[in-house]
Design a protein around this motif. Structure first.
Motif, PDB file in Angstrom:
ATOM      1  N   HIS A  23      -3.099   5.085   0.548  1.00  0.00           N
ATOM      2  CA  HIS A  23      -3.868   3.879   0.395  1.00  0.00           C
ATOM      3  C   HIS A  23      -5.183   3.994  -0.519  1.00  0.00           C
ATOM      4  N   ASP A  24      -5.553   2.773  -1.166  1.00  0.00           N
ATOM      5  CA  ASP A  24      -6.481   2.545  -1.861  1.00  0.00           C
ATOM      6  C   ASP A  24      -7.761   2.289  -1.010  1.00  0.00           C
ATOM      7  N   LEU A  25      -8.712   3.543  -0.826  1.00  0.00           N
ATOM      8  CA  LEU A  25      -9.789   3.232   0.356  1.00  0.00           C
ATOM      9  C   LEU A  25     -10.787   1.977  -0.365  1.00  0.00           C
ATOM     10  N   GLU A  26     -10.822   1.709  -1.755  1.00  0.00           N
ATOM     11  CA  GLU A  26     -11.911   0.924  -2.181  1.00  0.00           C
ATOM     12  C   GLU A  26     -11.386  -0.767  -1.782  1.00  0.00           C
ATOM     13  N   LEU A  27     -10.324  -0.677  -2.162  1.00  0.00           N
ATOM     14  CA  LEU A  27      -9.479  -2.235  -2.261  1.00  0.00           C
ATOM     15  C   LEU A  27      -8.969  -2.458  -0.948  1.00  0.00           C
ATOM     16  N   LYS A  28      -8.808  -1.315  -0.046  1.00  0.00           N
ATOM     17  CA  LYS A  28      -8.024  -1.403   1.190  1.00  0.00           C
ATOM     18  C   LYS A  28      -6.722  -1.966   1.165  1.00  0.00           C
ATOM     19  N   ARG A  29      -5.963  -1.399   0.277  1.00  0.00           N
ATOM     20  CA  ARG A  29      -4.499  -1.876  -0.061  1.00  0.00           C
ATOM     21  C   ARG A  29      -3.421  -0.550   0.023  1.00  0.00           C
ATOM     22  N   LEU A  30      -2.190  -0.969   0.629  1.00  0.00           N
ATOM     23  CA  LEU A  30      -1.259   0.323   0.461  1.00  0.00           C
ATOM     24  C   LEU A  30      -0.849   0.389  -0.796  1.00  0.00           C
ATOM     25  N   LEU A  31      -0.671   1.784  -1.373  1.00  0.00           N
ATOM     26  CA  LEU A  31      -0.336   2.066  -2.723  1.00  0.00           C
ATOM     27  C   LEU A  31       0.890   2.382  -2.739  1.00  0.00           C
ATOM     28  N   PHE A  32       1.223   3.253  -2.044  1.00  0.00           N
ATOM     29  CA  PHE A  32       2.771   4.023  -1.986  1.00  0.00           C
ATOM     30  C   PHE A  32       3.150   4.352  -0.677  1.00  0.00           C
ATOM     31  N   ALA A  33       4.365   4.440  -0.377  1.00  0.00           N
ATOM     32  CA  ALA A  33       5.069   5.016   0.779  1.00  0.00           C
ATOM     33  C   ALA A  33       6.109   5.725   0.378  1.00  0.00           C
ATOM     34  N   THR A  34       6.531   6.969   0.701  1.00  0.00           N
ATOM     35  CA  THR A  34       7.808   7.575   0.582  1.00  0.00           C
ATOM     36  C   THR A  34       8.335   8.486   1.983  1.00  0.00           C
ATOM     37  N   GLU A  35       9.378   8.834   1.886  1.00  0.00           N
ATOM     38  CA  GLU A  35       9.902   9.786   2.965  1.00  0.00           C
ATOM     39  C   GLU A  35       9.426  11.137   2.582  1.00  0.00           C
ATOM     40  N   GLY A  36       9.122  12.003   3.733  1.00  0.00           N
ATOM     41  CA  GLY A  36       8.853  13.387   3.672  1.00  0.00           C
ATOM     42  C   GLY A  36       7.333  13.406   3.789  1.00  0.00           C
ATOM     43  N   ARG A  37       6.628  14.621   3.842  1.00  0.00           N
ATOM     44  CA  ARG A  37       5.389  14.968   4.072  1.00  0.00           C
ATOM     45  C   ARG A  37       5.125  16.494   3.275  1.00  0.00           C
ATOM     46  N   ASP A  38       5.879  16.714   2.163  1.00  0.00           N
ATOM     47  CA  ASP A  38       5.637  17.928   1.543  1.00  0.00           C
ATOM     48  C   ASP A  38       4.705  17.401   0.240  1.00  0.00           C
ATOM     49  N   HIS A  39       4.440  18.585  -0.701  1.00  0.00           N
ATOM     50  CA  HIS A  39       3.542  18.426  -1.855  1.00  0.00           C
ATOM     51  C   HIS A  39       4.367  17.607  -2.775  1.00  0.00           C
ATOM     52  N   GLN A  40       5.569  17.408  -2.784  1.00  0.00           N
ATOM     53  CA  GLN A  40       6.370  16.454  -3.748  1.00  0.00           C
ATOM     54  C   GLN A  40       5.812  15.147  -3.434  1.00  0.00           C
ATOM     55  N   THR A  41       5.444  14.799  -2.360  1.00  0.00           N
ATOM     56  CA  THR A  41       5.081  13.230  -1.784  1.00  0.00           C
ATOM     57  C   THR A  41       4.028  12.813  -2.922  1.00  0.00           C
ATOM     58  N   VAL A  42       3.047  13.997  -3.055  1.00  0.00           N
ATOM     59  CA  VAL A  42       1.610  13.543  -3.610  1.00  0.00           C
ATOM     60  C   VAL A  42       2.287  13.464  -5.306  1.00  0.00           C
ATOM     61  N   VAL A  43       3.102  14.263  -5.607  1.00  0.00           N
ATOM     62  CA  VAL A  43       3.689  14.121  -7.161  1.00  0.00           C
ATOM     63  C   VAL A  43       4.149  12.976  -7.505  1.00  0.00           C
ATOM     64  N   GLU A  44       5.059  12.540  -6.301  1.00  0.00           N
ATOM     65  CA  GLU A  44       5.766  11.024  -6.470  1.00  0.00           C
ATOM     66  C   GLU A  44       4.649  10.066  -6.705  1.00  0.00           C
ATOM     67  N   PHE A  45       3.775  10.242  -5.886  1.00  0.00           N
ATOM     68  CA  PHE A  45       2.682   9.046  -5.858  1.00  0.00           C
ATOM     69  C   PHE A  45       1.980   9.160  -7.330  1.00  0.00           C
ATOM     70  N   ALA A  46       1.795  10.230  -7.813  1.00  0.00           N
ATOM     71  CA  ALA A  46       1.185  10.289  -9.214  1.00  0.00           C
ATOM     72  C   ALA A  46       1.933   9.724 -10.346  1.00  0.00           C
ATOM     73  N   GLU A  47       3.393   9.630 -10.224  1.00  0.00           N
ATOM     74  CA  GLU A  47       4.019   9.245 -11.035  1.00  0.00           C
ATOM     75  C   GLU A  47       4.195   7.448 -10.716  1.00  0.00           C
ATOM     76  N   ASP A  48       4.119   7.349  -9.601  1.00  0.00           N
ATOM     77  CA  ASP A  48       4.178   5.730  -9.333  1.00  0.00           C
ATOM     78  C   ASP A  48       2.977   5.197 -10.000  1.00  0.00           C
ATOM     79  N   LEU A  49       1.815   5.677  -9.599  1.00  0.00           N
ATOM     80  CA  LEU A  49       0.561   5.360 -10.231  1.00  0.00           C
ATOM     81  C   LEU A  49       0.598   5.021 -11.683  1.00  0.00           C
ATOM     82  N   LYS A  50       1.313   6.110 -12.176  1.00  0.00           N
ATOM     83  CA  LYS A  50       1.189   5.835 -13.737  1.00  0.00           C
ATOM     84  C   LYS A  50       1.944   4.779 -14.192  1.00  0.00           C
TER      85      LYS A  50
END
Length: 310
Positions: A177-204
């Motif tokens: 979540h974007d904690l400043e604008l209170k919005r969902l940014l990204f959701a994906t299956e799993g809970r390992d470190h790769q999920t954060v890497v995937e978020f960074a790619e989606d953010l770009k």
């Protein structure tokens, strides 16, 4: 049916030339109404390049579920023209104005379905609409992808990462979540470190910069910490208070249970029964803010502060 009725339904369906209702079939036993829509022109503009007055090559039969008419299930049927263009050399099917390409529902039906799915479980919405829930899920996925393509994540700096489980812990997803604008940014299956890497790619991909993320609030997951170190190198980490408080309560419970077992007689004797103190008052008193203590919890906590317990 009379021409007047067909013209009436042409207007009711919002059709414009060259599209007209040519026939209407009402089946009262099945509670169903079928509209036959025609496009009588022999020449149309090319859907691919826009060249005018190109010949119709052939027509393909298509059907769409529409909004109910008078509590009757409504269907639209049409032999949709395909245009053979002499300019671009392509043979292309004409887009119908009442539905998007590839959909078996009209746009009006899809709009109603999506509105219901915002407030109801998809299976319940499908039951109300008398269709399969998988059909609604396909529409939801399509429009979510359309909406996400328009998202702009530029300037995102403070995010929260958390996990949630489905099917009683058998399936996990990670959400950011974007904690400043209170919005969902990204959701994906799993809970390992790769999920954060995937978020960074989606953010770009949506105009954001992982290097501009300066703060991440998350639980104490080592996997998430590894992902932040890899994909969000400028971010500091803070642990969300829910997990910190949960760990503190669990630590207090472990000590409390251990002391109750090791010295149960001394504790019970010290608490006594005359003044209403109980072990349960200690249990819940340690979980609440002092302003919320009952009289019995206040007495129990007052005694605890002056006891020799850990």
């Amino acid at each position: 049916m009379s021409v007047g009725v067909e013209a009436l339904f042409t207007s009711a369906l919002g059709l414009q030339p060259p599209w007209v209702v040519e026939d209407v079939k009402l089946d009262t036993a099945k509670r169903r109404i079928d509209f036959e829509i025609g496009c009588p022109q022999a020449r149309l503009a090319c859907p691919a390049c826009g060249a005018a007055a190109q010949p119709v090559h052939d027509r393909m039969r298509r059907s769409w579920r529409h909004l109910d008419f008078f509590q009757f299930e409504a269907w639209l049927h049409c032999d949709v023209p395909r245009v053979a263009c002499g300019d671009c050399g392509k043979t292309t099917q004409v887009a119908v104005p009442w539905a998007r390409a590839g959909s078996g529902f009209t746009a009006a039906f899809e709009a109603l379905a999506l509105a219901l799915c915002r407030d109801l479980p998809v299976r319940q919405a499908a039951a109300l609409l008398r269709c399969k829930d998988k059909q609604l899920w396909r529409r939801i996925e399509f429009y979510v992808e359309q909406a996400r393509a328009l998202e702009d994540f530029a300037g995102v700096q403070i995010v929260g990462i958390d996990e949630t489980s489905l099917r009683r812990g058998q399936h996990y997803i990670s959400v950011v979540h974007d904690l400043e604008l209170k919005r969902l940014l990204f959701a994906t299956e799993g809970r390992d470190h790769q999920t954060v890497v995937e978020f960074a790619e989606d953010l770009k991909a949506h105009g954001g910069d992982p290097a501009q993320v300066r703060h991440v609030c998350m639980d104490m997951s080592a996997a998430y910490a590894k992902g932040v170190a890899l994909a969000l190198p400028e971010a500091q980490i803070s642990y969300d208070r829910f997990h910190v408080v949960s760990m503190a309560i669990e630590a207090m419970d472990q000590v409390r249970r251990a002391e109750m077992v090791d010295d149960a007689q001394t504790v019970r004797s010290a608490l006594g029964a005359d003044d209403g103190k109980t072990l349960r008052q200690l249990l819940w008193g340690m979980r609440r803010n002092p302003a919320g203590w009952s009289r019995h919890q206040l007495d129990a906590m007052h005694w605890l502060q002056r006891s020799t317990l850990k």
